[in-house]
Each structure stands twice: as structure tokens, then as C-alpha cells.
Enzyme design. Sequence first.
Site, PDB file in Angstrom:
ATOM      1  N   CYS A   1       0.614  -1.130  -0.213  1.00 14.31           N
ATOM      2  CA  CYS A   1       0.046  -0.081   0.117  1.00 14.31           C
ATOM      3  C   CYS A   1       0.866   1.283   0.066  1.00 14.31           C
ATOM      4  O   CYS A   1       1.594   1.513   0.941  1.00 14.31           O
ATOM      5  CB  CYS A   1      -1.026  -0.056   1.130  1.00 14.31           C
ATOM      6  SG  CYS A   1      -2.049   1.434   1.208  1.00 14.31           S
TER       7      CYS A   1
ATOM      8  N   CYS B   1      -0.546   3.741  -6.357  1.00 17.94           N
ATOM      9  CA  CYS B   1      -1.617   3.282  -5.619  1.00 17.94           C
ATOM     10  C   CYS B   1      -1.590   1.551  -5.994  1.00 17.94           C
ATOM     11  O   CYS B   1      -1.292   1.423  -7.202  1.00 17.94           O
ATOM     12  CB  CYS B   1      -2.768   3.695  -5.830  1.00 17.94           C
ATOM     13  SG  CYS B   1      -4.037   2.715  -4.781  1.00 17.94           S
TER      14      CYS B   1
END
Length: 242
Positions: free
Chosen positions: A83, A195
Site C-alpha cells: 500500500c 497506488c
Amino acid sequence: MMKTIGIIGGMGPMATVDLMKKVILATDAREDQEHIPMLVDNNTNIPDRTAAILGKGESPVPELMKSANRLAAQGADFLIMGCNTAHYFLPLMMPYLKVPVINMIEETAKFCAEQGYRKVGLLASAGTCHAGIYQRALERVGVTVVQPAGAQEDAVHRMIYDGVKAGNPDLDTTDVRKALADMAADGCEAFVLGCTEVPVAVSIYHLEGNFIDATEVLAERAVAAAGARVLSHLPSRTSVSH
């Protein structure tokens, strides 16, 4: 003896699988024993990172630390997180980590500089964009960052949350494609997929561009750190004009 990689996962589950797959694909191995041992903590209890950064949710740090400690206790020699947004909280974790961590944001910035890029576009969640973690890392190595704004920023965020995380293959990505075109027109030489869900989105929605997959950068750095041979799939520039 190769080192064991610990993956702090669950952010989200599909992105965690994507990171693990990229570690395997980045390993130059011909048999099981030449692959890298990995431990994965698919901790879906970690609160939403973007909501926390925007002041709309609880801090993910306690759950991130639970994952880090579990992985260290099970024998991980170093940690990685798929992440991007979670890296905003890494400085709060660093004093308490029992094993080293490879910082995906910093490694991706280094890769951009190594490739000779002067200006890149950023495709990331609203949390990552507003946190400024990529902007600071890239500016430190002399790379200018452009990111979508307004409706285009919202479109990228929707692609992540309402598209990939929600498992929706039919999401309208017209505004995302317009964002890519506008950033290219502004002189961006490449686009950082900042992302973990965005590389998945590129595949699902067939987006086109000169993409730098931050997850892939992280995977290759992790393979090298583990002591295995790296089989690189990252884009390379044979000639760079400075």
C-alpha cells in the site's frame, strides 16, 4: 541462504496478491528452491489509510504494527508494504520496527531518477496525493511531479475504490484517460502508478501509457535484498537526454 520477505498485506487483498506475484515473477528461478520464502499477513483489519490522512477515520498504525510484529516473530528478515498510502505512516512505525523495511516510495523515486526522467505524472489515491509522499521523494531526486486535480483526481480515486476494490470491471474510466492525456501534454515522460490498485486497474480497464509500476519496483528491490537473482520487467531507457 536467502532472506525471508515479510509482506504487510490486506490493503487491499487483491493488491497483496499482486505484490506477491510480482516478487515471484521478478525472481530469476528455475525451480522451487530458487524462489524466495515469503510470509504474508493479509490484515484486512487495517483502517482505511486515505480516510485517516484526510481526518475522516482512525489511524492504521496500531494494526500496521500488529502485522509487522507478527511477521517479525514468524521469521521475516525485512518487511515490505504494497500500500503506497500506508507509507505516510511509516515514520511513526520506524522507531518500533524489529526488522528493516524497504520504502516503496523512495525506491520508486530513485528508479525514476535512474531512468533520467525529469517530469512524471502521478496516479494515486486522494490520500497519497494529499499526503505529498511521492512529491517530496521525487523532488528530492530532481523529478517534477504532475498530478490530476479536481474531477480528474476524483475519477482516479473512484477507479481505485469503486472499480478495483469493489470488483467492478465496467467502471467508466473516460476521465482517467483524459487525465493521462492532459499530463502527457504537460510534458510528463512517464506515469507513476502510485497506488497498489492502479496497476490492477491498468490491466482491467486497458489503460495505455509509459507506466512505472511502483509495486514492481518494490518487488525487484525486495528480490535483490533477499539475495536472489532479479529478473527485471521494468521499463528501461537505452538513451537519456539530460
